[in-house]
Motif scaffolding. Structure first.
Motif, short mmCIF file in Angstrom:
data_model
loop_
_atom_site.label_atom_id
_atom_site.label_comp_id
_atom_site.label_asym_id
_atom_site.label_seq_id
_atom_site.Cartn_x
_atom_site.Cartn_y
_atom_site.Cartn_z
N ILE A 38 22.49 42.44 57.13
CA ILE A 38 22.59 43.36 56.00
C ILE A 38 22.82 44.79 56.50
O ILE A 38 23.65 45.53 55.95
CB ILE A 38 21.33 43.26 55.12
CG1 ILE A 38 21.29 41.90 54.43
CG2 ILE A 38 21.28 44.40 54.10
CD1 ILE A 38 19.94 41.59 53.76
N ALA A 39 22.11 45.19 57.53
CA ALA A 39 22.27 46.53 58.09
C ALA A 39 23.69 46.74 58.62
O ALA A 39 24.29 47.81 58.42
CB ALA A 39 21.25 46.77 59.21
N ARG A 40 24.25 45.71 59.28
CA ARG A 40 25.65 45.81 59.76
C ARG A 40 26.61 46.00 58.61
O ARG A 40 27.51 46.84 58.65
CB ARG A 40 26.03 44.56 60.55
CG ARG A 40 25.76 44.64 62.03
CD ARG A 40 26.44 43.51 62.79
NE ARG A 40 26.13 42.19 62.26
CZ ARG A 40 25.05 41.48 62.56
NH1 ARG A 40 24.16 41.96 63.40
NH2 ARG A 40 24.86 40.29 62.05
N GLU A 41 26.43 45.20 57.56
CA GLU A 41 27.30 45.31 56.39
C GLU A 41 27.20 46.69 55.77
O GLU A 41 28.21 47.30 55.41
CB GLU A 41 26.95 44.24 55.34
CG GLU A 41 27.40 42.85 55.71
CD GLU A 41 27.01 41.83 54.66
OE1 GLU A 41 26.49 42.21 53.58
OE2 GLU A 41 27.23 40.63 54.91
N ASN A 42 25.98 47.19 55.63
CA ASN A 42 25.79 48.53 55.07
C ASN A 42 26.44 49.59 55.94
O ASN A 42 27.09 50.52 55.44
CB ASN A 42 24.31 48.84 54.88
CG ASN A 42 23.70 48.05 53.76
OD1 ASN A 42 24.38 47.58 52.87
ND2 ASN A 42 22.38 47.90 53.79
N ALA A 43 26.28 49.48 57.25
CA ALA A 43 26.86 50.46 58.17
C ALA A 43 28.38 50.44 58.09
O ALA A 43 29.03 51.48 58.13
CB ALA A 43 26.40 50.18 59.60
N ARG A 44 28.95 49.27 57.97
CA ARG A 44 30.42 49.15 57.90
C ARG A 44 30.98 49.70 56.59
O ARG A 44 32.15 50.05 56.52
CB ARG A 44 30.83 47.71 58.10
CG ARG A 44 30.62 47.24 59.51
CD ARG A 44 31.01 45.80 59.70
NE ARG A 44 30.79 45.42 61.08
CZ ARG A 44 30.39 44.23 61.48
NH1 ARG A 44 30.15 43.27 60.60
NH2 ARG A 44 30.21 43.98 62.76
N SER A 45 30.15 49.79 55.57
CA SER A 45 30.62 50.31 54.28
C SER A 45 30.53 51.83 54.20
O SER A 45 31.04 52.42 53.25
CB SER A 45 29.83 49.67 53.13
OG SER A 45 28.50 50.17 53.13
N LEU A 46 29.91 52.49 55.18
CA LEU A 46 29.79 53.92 55.17
C LEU A 46 31.13 54.58 55.51
O LEU A 46 31.93 54.01 56.24
CB LEU A 46 28.73 54.36 56.19
CG LEU A 46 27.30 53.92 55.91
CD1 LEU A 46 26.40 54.28 57.08
CD2 LEU A 46 26.80 54.54 54.62
N PRO A 47 31.36 55.78 54.99
CA PRO A 47 32.61 56.46 55.33
C PRO A 47 32.65 56.85 56.81
O PRO A 47 31.60 57.08 57.43
CB PRO A 47 32.57 57.73 54.45
CG PRO A 47 31.13 57.91 54.09
CD PRO A 47 30.51 56.55 54.11
N VAL A 48 33.83 56.89 57.35
CA VAL A 48 34.02 57.26 58.75
C VAL A 48 34.13 58.78 58.84
O VAL A 48 34.92 59.39 58.11
CB VAL A 48 35.29 56.60 59.33
CG1 VAL A 48 35.53 57.06 60.76
CG2 VAL A 48 35.19 55.09 59.24
N TRP A 49 33.35 59.38 59.68
CA TRP A 49 33.37 60.82 59.84
C TRP A 49 34.24 61.20 61.03
O TRP A 49 34.17 60.56 62.08
CB TRP A 49 31.96 61.34 60.10
CG TRP A 49 31.07 61.27 58.91
CD1 TRP A 49 30.88 60.19 58.09
CD2 TRP A 49 30.25 62.30 58.39
NE1 TRP A 49 30.00 60.49 57.10
CE2 TRP A 49 29.59 61.79 57.26
CE3 TRP A 49 30.00 63.61 58.77
CZ2 TRP A 49 28.70 62.54 56.51
CZ3 TRP A 49 29.11 64.34 58.02
CH2 TRP A 49 28.48 63.81 56.92
N THR A 50 35.05 62.18 60.86
CA THR A 50 35.86 62.68 61.98
C THR A 50 35.57 64.15 62.16
O THR A 50 35.34 64.88 61.20
CB THR A 50 37.36 62.46 61.72
OG1 THR A 50 37.72 63.11 60.49
CG2 THR A 50 37.69 61.00 61.64
N ALA A 51 35.58 64.58 63.39
CA ALA A 51 35.26 65.98 63.69
C ALA A 51 36.49 66.84 63.62
O ALA A 51 37.58 66.46 63.73
CB ALA A 51 34.64 66.08 65.07
#
Length: 63
Positions: A50-63
């Motif tokens: 579940i944690a992996r799925e949640n992490a994969r659904s987060l937006p990708v941040w770019t610097a």
């Protein structure tokens, strides 16, 4: 953890031998790979999935 955790180390030539012995003798529920018979294995595996799925659904941040 500050009040309850304890860390120690001992340098040895073949640490994987000691690792297998310790995992076989001590209940270490967070080590899923070599602890499949522990009662917590199913629960923790599902929580990690579940944690992996949640992490994969987060937006990708770019610097």
């Amino acid at each position: 953890m500050w009040e309850n955790a304890f860390v120690a180390w001992h340098a040895i030539e073949d640490p994987w031998i000691l690792e297998r012995k310790l995992i076989g003798d001590v209940a270490l529920p967070l080590n899923l790979e070599m602890n499949k018979t522990h009662a917590f294995h199913v629960v923790l595996s599902e929580l990690r999935r579940i944690a992996r799925e949640n992490a994969r659904s987060l937006p990708v941040w770019t610097a």
